[in-house]
Enzyme design. Structure first.
Site, PDB file in Angstrom:
ATOM      1  N   ASP A  98      28.532   3.886  60.655  1.00  0.00           N
ATOM      2  CA  ASP A  98      29.602   2.920  60.885  1.00  0.00           C
ATOM      3  C   ASP A  98      30.718   3.630  61.650  1.00  0.00           C
ATOM      4  O   ASP A  98      31.203   4.685  61.229  1.00  0.00           O
ATOM      5  CB  ASP A  98      30.131   2.383  59.555  1.00  0.00           C
ATOM      6  CG  ASP A  98      31.158   1.284  59.759  1.00  0.00           C
ATOM      7  OD1 ASP A  98      30.743   0.119  59.815  1.00  0.00           O
ATOM      8  OD2 ASP A  98      32.349   1.605  59.859  1.00  0.00           O
ATOM      9  N   ASP A 155      30.010  -2.839  64.656  1.00  0.00           N
ATOM     10  CA  ASP A 155      30.098  -1.401  64.940  1.00  0.00           C
ATOM     11  C   ASP A 155      29.195  -0.616  64.002  1.00  0.00           C
ATOM     12  O   ASP A 155      29.496   0.526  63.665  1.00  0.00           O
ATOM     13  CB  ASP A 155      31.551  -0.930  64.840  1.00  0.00           C
ATOM     14  CG  ASP A 155      32.160  -1.195  63.461  1.00  0.00           C
ATOM     15  OD1 ASP A 155      31.494  -1.854  62.640  1.00  0.00           O
ATOM     16  OD2 ASP A 155      33.290  -0.728  63.209  1.00  0.00           O
TER      17      ASP A 155
END
Length: 837
Positions: A456, A499
């Site tokens: 992440d 993301d």
């Protein structure tokens, strides 16, 4: 392994038939036997699992026979959806052969593969059972190719249908492909002599427009002028079915009755089958008529149109067909046969499947591959129809083919879209989960190990906010390329969220996987893109988990890796962290997932509840404002306090959704109270994780939308957030201050904020931490500290609010210190913030 297997199918009458049985025999339950319901168990008790697993068979239905045979374990799955299966597949084992959940999932996969074959077999059986119908319909096709015009063909079709379905009036009409209007046709029964246009009804229009069957038990005409003829004939119910050929509505057939009860389902099904057979014949009759009168139209058709005799020798090929296969316009096509247009396998398929099917059913539809003169192939959608002489003799077949190369490319593109992330070109979440499930099963089967890495990006939202979404997208693409470049070609890389990226490392033990995860983290940190002459990059946090883990699904692994990723973020970010069951394992992952569902469901389903607690003037003891408090309710109405979900919401990065909803609801109530003549001043809490440009823009826009007076609204941010957020927090506070809103620093005295940081923030209230106030009577040190903090606040020109006020003595002390406001159970407890005044 099993000791008995039963493969059962569901017949059209809903009964179960044992299609195949092997292993231990049970009297009365052999292959070919029919039952009213599935043997032993149904799927209703485990519809969510889609299977039944029982390792302790008891005496139910077949219980006595089963136990007598020594069978103890039973595993049964549906063929198809459990709500509408086409059959069942069950296996049984002796006492020592207990089945597991893994066996159940494996049997489900097997069942899923065999379902299409079962459906095809059932369709074939049904076709055989309807052979009489097929021959009758084939006669209609012969009539069409023998030269009958549309009215004659329509009349013959309706008379044939009438032998199977009683009706009072039947109409079949052609549809003009260019205008959608109804053309030639025929009527049978009541009012057959009346003009056809007088009977165009709403159901006909709907059937043509939507291309589907329409049933109407109370016929309503499309135009009021039609009502009288319909009423005179006493027609009440109707069924209308479009005739579809090559995905086009070529005609429409309508049957009407005087009976208001309508048509039975089996009658409708027969009409559907009959219409499916007659549609190509009707279309072919129109096509042949056009060929005889409009030869130039056929010659200039973009489709491949060819006629051949019974020996497959070509008699005619239109211009488009010549161009499609690469033949000159003056080439003598009578020297050619099907083998010149198709490969050996395709020509054999035409001879053995397509043409026999066309002869027996009137036409054949399917996809073929045309062979060109240079050896390349073209995918085509084909129709084969038999050609008969007027005397009934079979002359040959006509074949028309449409180039579907563009459609095939579109289908491939759709497949790519379904499996690939459009921005980065990596696999998407859906395909990744399939690959992970496969990797886990392969690792278990081959006794190998693999590693899942969940990455992440850290602070990616800041990149979007400061440099724009184009720069953010460029960075995501670059990160995807960096991850792909740093793993083997056999490994899997996917983008599963905005993301979020995941990597499946095959044949990589956890320690090796953790090392590789560290390399991936470094690769991301080294990735830069240039925007506006400035280099932009980011870091990432990675969670690592090895597999397989006993009794753990692919979803569990993702949860463990997600948990490890959050541990990496909490440890400082820009690093990899390996999953450790001692950190909470499945229980913690499950708890986070439940909290996430609670939050998302509460926001989406309007179950965010607002409470308010009064803040009073120390001097007058009158309420001057309310602090807005939030609770979340689950589907059963249970309320959860902020301490039960705010920390997890911050960890899961969804706290901004709560803050936005609280602001929206607060502004809605402010407007209603203002309109009722009861103006309010509100103080609204915000999480330190929400203090960014998106939140300030949201608040300002919502305030304008609800026509809120900004000076009556204060937003509370904790002291800890002021020094952790740095420049971003300051920018947030200034944006709201510039818009006219007031700011308060909450829990002051509990953190480590410097005077310099306080002075840099545009705030109006300082709220003393409750731990300093609630024990004033026992703590002289707290009294001195409160006097100092009060003096500091007044020096900075801000007002002070004391929380956790418990008694009158504390109120008097606060007044002596010059503190303006008090809040606590002594002056008012929290109460539900009514939506209406």
């Amino acid at each position: 392994p099993y000791d008995r297997l039963t493969f059962a199918t569901i017949r059209p009458d809903g009964k179960i038939e044992n299609a195949y049985v092997t292993g231990i025999a049970l009297a009365g339950w052999e292959s070919g036997t029919v039952h009213d319901r599935p043997p032993f168990a149904t799927l209703t008790s485990a519809s969510e699992q889609q299977y039944v697993l029982d390792n302790h068979v008891e005496a139910r239905q077949l219980g006595a026979a089963v136990i007598g045979a020594g069978l103890r374990s039973w595993l049964q799955v549906p063929l198809g959806d459990a709500t509408a299966p086409v059959g069942y597949l069950s296996i049984q084992a002796l006492k020592d052969g207990a089945y597991s959940e893994r066996d159940a999932r494996l049997l489900q996969l097997v069942a899923a593969q065999v379902v299409p074959a079962v459906k095809n077999a059932q369709l074939y059986e049904r076709t055989v059972a309807l052979a009489g119908e097929a021959r009758l319909l084939a006669d209609l096709s012969r009539a069409a190719t023998a030269g009958l015009d549309i009215p004659a063909l329509a009349g013959r079709f309706l008379e044939m249908v009438r032998t199977r379905i009683p009706f009072d009036r039947g109409v079949l009409r052609m549809v003009d492909a260019s205008t959608g209007g109804l053309g030639s046709g025929a009527a049978v029964g009541r009012g057959a002599e009346l003009p056809l246009p007088a009977f165009r009804s709403r159901t006909v229009t709907e059937a043509v427009a939507l291309g589907r069957l329409v049933v109407d038990r109370d016929v309503e005409p499309e135009e009021p002028s039609i009502a009288a003829p319909l009423a005179q004939l006493g027609l009440r119910s109707s069924v209308t079915l479009p005739l579809i050929s090559d995905e086009h509505v070529v005609g429409v057939v309508t049957l009407r009755r005087m009976d208001g009860n309508g048509f039975a389902q089996d009658e409708i099904e027969f009409l559907s089958r009959a219409s499916a057979q007659i549609a190509p014949a009707v279309d072919n009759a129109r096509l042949l008529a056009e060929i005889s009168t409009l030869a130039s139209t056929v010659e200039n058709s973009p489709d491949f149109i060819c006629s051949a005799d019974l020996e497959s020798r070509v008699q005619y090929l239109n211009g488009a067909g010549r161009g499609m296969v690469g033949l000159a316009t003056d080439y003598d096509v009578t020297q050619l046969s099907w083998e010149d247009f198709f490969s050996q396998d395709e020509a054999a398929r035409l001879k053995d499947v397509s043409i026999p099917s066309a002869l027996s059913r009137g036409s054949w539809h399917g996809e073929l591959w045309l062979k060109t003169r240079d050896g390349s192939t073209i995918p085509v959608e084909s129709i084969v129809v038999p050609v008969y002489h007027r005397n009934g003799a079979l002359l040959g077949v006509n074949l028309s083919a449409r180039n579907i190369a563009d459609r095939k490319r579109a289908e491939q593109e759709l497949h790519t879209l379904a499996t690939t992330d459009t921005l980065t070109g990596l696999l998407n979440r859906r395909q990744f989960m399939l690959m992970l499930d496969q990797a886990v099963k392969l690792a278990a089967r081959h006794r190998s190990q693999g590693t899942l890495v969940y990455l992440d990006l850290d602070g990616f939202k800041y990149v979007n906010d400061t440099h724009g979404h184009i720069a953010g997208d460029d960075l995501l693409v670059a990160v995807g390329k960096a991850l792909r470049a740093n793993v083997r070609t056999s490994d899997v890389v996917a983008r599963t969220g905005g993301d979020e990226f995941v990597v499946i490392l095959h044949d990589a033990p956890p320690q090796e996987g953790l090392k590789k995860a560290g390399q991936l983290v470094k690769a991301v940190a080294d990735t830069m893109v240039v925007t506006g002459g400035e280099k932009v990059g980011t870091t990432c946090s990675a969670g690592v988990v090895g597999f397989p883990i006993a009794e753990t699904t692919a979803d569990d692994l993702v949860g463990f890796a997600d948990l490890a990723m959050y541990m990496a973020k909490d440890a400082g970010r820009n690093r990899a962290h390996a999953y450790d069951p001692s950190e909470g394992g499945r229980e913690l992952v499950s708890g986070l997932q439940r909290t996430r569902r609670l939050i998302l469901d509460a926001v989406d389903s309007d179950r965010v509840r607002l409470y308010r607690q009064p803040i009073v003037s120390v001097a007058t003891r009158q309420i001057v404002m309310y602090e807005v408090l939030v609770r979340l309710a689950d589907f059963e109405g249970r309320l959860f306090s902020p301490m039960e979900f705010i920390p997890q919401a911050e960890t899961l990065d969804v706290v901004h959704l709560i803050d936005q909803r609280v602001a929206e609801l607060s502004f809605t109530r402010w407007r209603k109270y203002a309109d009722a003549g009861q103006p309010l001043r509100l103080s609204i809490n915000l999480s330190g994780r929400s203090l960014d440009a998106d939140m300030s823009n949201y608040i300002i826009e919502a305030g304008k939308r609800h026509r809120v007076e900004p000076s009556t609204i204060a937003f509370e941010i904790t002291e800890t957030a002021t020094w952790r957020g740095g420049a971003q927090t300051e920018a947030f506070a200034r944006a709201l201050n510039d818009a006219g809103y007031r700011m308060a620093i909450d829990d002051f005295g509990s953190g480590a904020t410097s005077f310099k940081q306080i002075r840099s923030l545009p705030f109006h209230y300082l709220k003393l931490d409750g731990s300093l106030v609630e024990n004033l009577r026992e703590g002289r040190h707290d009294r001195d500290l409160i006097r100092s903090l009060s003096g500091l606040a007044h020096t900075l020109g801000v007002e002070v609010i004391a929380e956790f006020v418990q008694d009158e003595e504390t109120m008097e002390f606060l007044q002596a210190c010059g503190i303006e406001y008090a809040q606590g159970f002594f002056v008012g407890r929290p109460a539900e913030f009514d939506e209406n005044p």
